[in-house]
Design a protein around this motif. Structure first.
Motif, short mmCIF file in Angstrom:
data_model
loop_
_atom_site.label_atom_id
_atom_site.label_comp_id
_atom_site.label_asym_id
_atom_site.label_seq_id
_atom_site.Cartn_x
_atom_site.Cartn_y
_atom_site.Cartn_z
N ASP A 1 0.92 -1.14 -0.16
CA ASP A 1 0.05 0.11 -0.23
C ASP A 1 0.79 1.23 -0.10
N ARG A 2 1.98 1.23 0.78
CA ARG A 2 2.68 2.68 1.11
C ARG A 2 3.46 2.70 -0.32
N TYR A 3 4.13 1.61 -0.72
CA TYR A 3 5.07 1.90 -1.89
C TYR A 3 4.08 2.39 -2.93
N TRP A 4 2.88 1.77 -3.26
CA TRP A 4 2.00 1.87 -4.56
C TRP A 4 1.62 3.52 -4.05
N ARG B 1 16.84 0.15 -4.68
CA ARG B 1 15.71 -0.74 -4.67
C ARG B 1 14.50 -0.22 -4.92
N VAL B 2 13.90 0.86 -4.30
CA VAL B 2 12.66 1.65 -4.63
C VAL B 2 12.33 2.04 -6.01
N ALA B 3 13.56 2.53 -6.80
CA ALA B 3 13.32 2.79 -8.20
C ALA B 3 12.93 1.63 -8.81
N ALA B 4 13.74 0.51 -8.52
CA ALA B 4 13.44 -0.77 -9.33
C ALA B 4 11.89 -1.32 -8.94
N LEU B 5 11.72 -0.99 -7.83
CA LEU B 5 10.10 -1.37 -7.52
C LEU B 5 9.23 -0.62 -8.15
N PHE B 6 9.39 0.81 -8.34
CA PHE B 6 8.36 1.59 -9.21
C PHE B 6 8.45 1.12 -10.60
N ARG B 7 9.69 0.70 -11.14
CA ARG B 7 9.75 0.21 -12.43
C ARG B 7 8.81 -0.99 -12.74
N GLY B 8 9.06 -1.82 -11.72
CA GLY B 8 8.23 -3.28 -11.81
C GLY B 8 6.50 -2.66 -11.84
N PHE B 9 6.00 -1.65 -10.88
CA PHE B 9 4.80 -1.07 -10.85
C PHE B 9 4.36 -0.58 -11.96
N GLU B 10 5.33 0.09 -12.68
CA GLU B 10 4.96 0.62 -13.89
C GLU B 10 4.80 -0.43 -15.11
N ARG B 11 5.50 -1.35 -15.00
CA ARG B 11 5.37 -2.60 -15.84
C ARG B 11 4.01 -3.09 -15.93
N LYS B 12 3.80 -3.38 -14.50
CA LYS B 12 2.57 -3.94 -14.16
C LYS B 12 1.48 -3.57 -14.61
N ARG B 13 1.41 -2.04 -14.38
CA ARG B 13 0.19 -1.34 -14.73
C ARG B 13 0.14 -1.23 -16.22
N ARG B 14 1.07 -1.08 -17.09
CA ARG B 14 1.37 -1.42 -18.49
C ARG B 14 0.99 -2.64 -19.21
N THR B 15 1.38 -3.67 -18.53
CA THR B 15 0.85 -4.78 -19.19
C THR B 15 -0.34 -5.35 -19.01
N THR B 16 -1.01 -4.86 -17.82
CA THR B 16 -2.45 -5.20 -17.56
C THR B 16 -3.40 -4.21 -18.03
#
Lengths: 88, 330
Positions: free
Chosen positions: B276-279, B301-316
């Protein structure tokens, strides 16, 4: 399938051909050292398909310990990884 | 423009839950009765926190007599889910009925199609003996690598075997399992249409935005009252609304595969309060450094996490899209 001894340039060529047809972006943008995940060329489904392709094409088996960014981050990294696996 | 609040661990916490509940209830009532011109609500209840909060909100919005709770267990469901769903319905005075969907799923060959793919990975797999589940391999949520899925089978003694899932089998298992959510959606619409009610969708913000739902399955509904709430906030609402404590304390599971599996294990890879907090930081434009400093993480690490979030949002994204129809006459 048994591991097949295969030279490095053939591996690179096959990996490059696969990546080029698998991504939905301008192929010109992808160099051998482009970071395919960081630059957003390969997503999660793309990664699953890539691992399956490598296993089927080169007869390698990917283990948990292999799932490291340095093994998959670029065409060069993937080719080196496959090279090491096929030598094992 | 309002000044952005400094990022903090409590940034998502709702200060006044009562006001939020009243706002949601009022809008839910207006949307269903005035916009959709329907008379009440049908809610699929699983004994989980999200559907419980949706049922409680619906009971407040329409009155319990205008809400129909529906339990839809199938062969792989945890029997505990039904018990909790009944307790929930009793607590809010809502009618609950049970629709067993196993035979409908068998008609779609949901189980045989799934088991056929599992058997290609584990030849010894026998669905009468083993249980199965799909999980995410920890490729590192804080790395740039996308996740990869594994298949686990569990024998009656609890011994597990796990393998990385090849693409074809992964897709087949997921596609077959999605019959479950789509069958439930069909059943909910049967009841909704026969009562002239709306189907209340139960996904929360993470499920919506990270694509953890089945298109035209649990993503198929008329309204989604908690679709913009973080899980932390859903829990705050649950406490306020008086959702039974066993439901609040229950670990969120997928209740989709025959072996027990938490949502964290299957999809999120992080406990919900951290997610929740990271998102929140990611979607509200906080820099990885601002978030990392508060969360005790490194900026990288947080930058990598955010890239993962961006990817998740884009791919879904396609899951959240309506059918594209602007082909002619635009």
């Amino acid at each position: 399938m048994d591991n097949i001894k295969i030279d490095a340039s053939t591996i690179r060529e096959k990996v490059k051909t696969y990546i080029n047809q698998a991504v939905h972006v301008d192929k010109e943008k992808i160099r051998n050292d482009s970071l395919i995940f960081k630059e957003g060329f390969i997503d999660s489904m793309g990664f699953i398909l890539l691992v399956t392709f490598l296993e089927e094409e080169f007869g390698i088996k990917t283990s948990d310990a292999d799932l490291l960014e340095e093994n998959f981050e670029s065409i060069n990294a993937i080719s080196d990884f496959v090279g090491r696996k096929t030598e094992q | 423009m309002a000044q952005k609040k400094p990022f903090s661990k409590d940034i998502i916490k709702l200060d006044n839950v009562e006001t939020v509940v009243n706002e949601i209830v009022l809008k839910l009532k207006k949307d269903v009765l005035e916009k959709l011109r329907l008379n009440g609500a049908v809610v699929g209840i699983s004994g989980g926190i999200d559907s419980s909060v949706c049922l409680a909100l619906s009971a407040m919005a329409f009155g319990p007599e205008k809400v129909q709770g529906i339990m839809m267990p199938e062969r792989d469901s945890n029997p505990e889910s039904e018990k909790l769903a009944l307790k929930l319905a009793g607590k809010f005075g809502v009618r609950a009925i049970k629709e067993e969907i196993t035979s409908a799923l068998a008609g779609f060959e949901c189980y045989t199609r799934r088991d056929e793919a599992v058997k290609r990975v584990f030849t010894e797999y026998d669905p009468n003996i083993y249980k199965m589940k799909i999980g995410i391999k920890q490729t590192g949520l804080f790395s740039s690598m996308p996740p990869i899925f594994s298949l686990t089978i569990v024998d009656p003694e609890g011994n597990q075997k796990e393998k990385i899932l090849p693409a074809r089998e992964y897709l087949q298992i997921v596609a077959a399992s999605n019959f479950k959510q789509r069958t439930r959606m069909s059943m909910l619409y049967y009841h909704a249409e026969s009562l002239h009610y709306a189907v209340i969708g139960t996904p929360n913000k993470h499920e919506q935005e990270q694509g953890f739902f089945v298109k035209y399955g649990d993503g198929g509904a008329d309204v989604m009252p908690i679709g913009n709430l973080y899980k932390t906030q859903v829990y705050q609402l649950a406490e306020y609304l008086g959702v039974p404590q066993e439901i609040i304390e229950r670990t969120p599971t997928t209740d989709t595969y025959s072996a027990e599996q938490t949502q964290e294990e299957f999809f999120y890879q992080l406990p919900f309060d951290l997610m929740d907090r990271y998102w929140y930081g990611f979607e509200n434009g906080y820099s990885p450094k601002e978030v990392a400093d508060v969360m005790g993480e490194t900026e990288e690490r947080v930058a990598a996490l955010f890239r993962g979030f961006e990817r998740k949002r884009r791919t879904t994204e396609y899951l959240r899209m309506h059918p594209i129809r602007d082909y002619y006459g635009v």
